[in-house]
Design a protein around this motif. Structure first.
Motif, short mmCIF file in Angstrom:
data_model
loop_
_atom_site.label_atom_id
_atom_site.label_comp_id
_atom_site.label_asym_id
_atom_site.label_seq_id
_atom_site.Cartn_x
_atom_site.Cartn_y
_atom_site.Cartn_z
N LYS A 79 -92.85 48.12 -63.04
CA LYS A 79 -93.35 49.11 -63.83
C LYS A 79 -94.79 48.87 -63.85
O LYS A 79 -95.56 48.10 -63.62
CB LYS A 79 -92.63 48.64 -65.26
N ARG B 44 -94.96 56.68 -78.03
CA ARG B 44 -93.76 56.92 -77.33
C ARG B 44 -93.83 56.14 -76.15
O ARG B 44 -92.66 55.53 -75.66
CB ARG B 44 -93.60 58.44 -77.13
N LEU B 45 -94.75 55.89 -75.64
CA LEU B 45 -94.75 55.19 -74.23
C LEU B 45 -94.66 53.65 -74.47
O LEU B 45 -94.27 52.75 -73.52
CB LEU B 45 -95.91 55.65 -73.46
N PRO C 240 -93.27 51.24 -76.15
CA PRO C 240 -91.89 50.25 -76.01
C PRO C 240 -91.56 50.13 -74.46
O PRO C 240 -91.11 49.18 -74.27
CB PRO C 240 -91.22 50.95 -76.92
N GLU C 241 -91.59 51.28 -74.06
CA GLU C 241 -91.02 51.40 -72.40
C GLU C 241 -91.99 50.71 -71.61
O GLU C 241 -91.49 50.21 -70.51
CB GLU C 241 -90.93 52.89 -72.10
N TYR C 242 -93.24 50.55 -71.66
CA TYR C 242 -94.25 50.00 -70.76
C TYR C 242 -95.08 48.97 -71.34
O TYR C 242 -96.27 49.26 -71.69
CB TYR C 242 -95.21 51.12 -70.17
N PRO C 243 -94.63 47.79 -71.56
CA PRO C 243 -95.16 46.74 -72.48
C PRO C 243 -96.36 46.31 -71.87
O PRO C 243 -97.20 45.46 -72.35
CB PRO C 243 -94.28 45.94 -72.61
#
Length: 305
Positions: free
Chosen positions: A91, A115-116, A118-121
């Motif tokens: 990722k 929004r982004l 949490p998905e791209y820590p």
């Protein structure tokens, strides 16, 4: 080049750009004494003085300026090459530095980041809120966010928001004591809350347009404020008229705390754009953010995200 040379040059660049050993130490997470020793060691090794030091300031010498001209693009290229290594990860990862105005950060940038995240820590974002037109290359930002008309032509500009409008507003209490302006020229007889331009230094002349006719009105008032929030506080208190982005006053207008005037003289103009150097090689993390910010109509945005 020896390893210590590269480390010392990085320290010199930080001190020269910050114009302060104290600020550079905070930026690099080390002590002021360590930086001072490092710069002195570099100067002794090169045989030239790189920085002029006084009790109040630090500034590059002529030799220092010459070295800076070489260092900045070289280290920027190195940073870019290192960042591209994140392509090997599953990722996107890495740090993105962005300079922006407060309104753009809150209205456009933050909703996307929220929004982004949490998905791209592994994607870290540094946001510097600044009303001035920052030189993103010299200050080593990855990108900036400004109104479309403020973006330099040699930059890649990506539209990230809709058109905007300005709104001239005042409180009902103010208009109970003052006539409602019918044309922009009437503002010269009103108390207006002004703002000083962060780059040019002069007071902002309120800009209007109607039927192709453009007008700039130099207004005056008791207050010169650089915060939209303070502009609204002063306007609500009846201390004068404010000229702010329409989005700032929607609730006040709806609830009757403020009254809008000269609306037909405030046409839409180009909204926020993300801009960055054309020679920049986008990293996966940066490309991800650009696409997430790219302005689309509501239906297309909902389908993609």
């Amino acid at each position: 080049m020896r390893r210590e040379d590269l480390a010392d040059l990085t320290v010199f660049l930080a001190v020269a750009e910050e114009r302060s050993f104290t600020r550079a130490a905070a930026k690099l997470g080390t002590s002021q004494a360590t930086l001072s020793f490092t710069v002195r060691r570099l100067e002794e090794r090169l045989g030239v003085r790189l920085l002029t030091r006084t009790t109040r300031s630090v500034a590059p010498t002529a030799a220092g300026e010459s070295l800076l001209e070489t260092l900045r693009p070289a280290l920027t290229e190195i940073d870019g090459k290192l960042a591209t290594l994140t392509e090997l990860r599953d990722k996107p990862a890495g740090t993105i530095r962005i300079t922006t105005s407060e309104h753009a950060a809150e209205a456009v940038l933050w909703p996307v980041l929220e929004r982004l995240a949490p998905e791209y820590p592994d994607v870290r974002v540094e946001i510097a809120v600044d009303q001035a037109l920052t030189n993103i290359v010299a200050d080593r930002f990855d990108a900036g966010i400004r109104l479309g008309e403020q973006v330099e032509r040699d930059m890649v500009a990506v539209r990230i928001g809709p058109d905007l409008r300005m709104a001239a507003v005042g409180s009902p209490a103010y208009f109970a004591c003052h006539p409602v302006p019918q044309v922009p020229q009437d503002l010269t007889g009103h108390a207006c809350i002004t703002v000083r331009l962060p780059t040019a230094g002069g007071l902002y002349a309120w800009e209007f347009e109607k039927d192709g006719r453009e007008l700039k009105v130099r207004v005056e008032g008791q207050f010169v404020l650089n915060s939209p929030a303070l502009h609204l506080k002063a306007a609500r208190a009846g201390l004068g008229l404010a000229f702010v982005l329409e989005g700032h006053v929607e609730d006040d207008l709806r609830e009757g705390r403020l009254v809008r005037v000269l609306e037909d003289w405030c046409p839409p103009f180009a909204g926020y754009h993300l801009y960055y150097p054309s020679r920049r090689q986008p990293t996966p993390a940066f490309a991800l953010l650009v696409e997430a910010l790219r302005y689309r109509d509501t239906q297309r945005a909902a389908q993609k995200f």
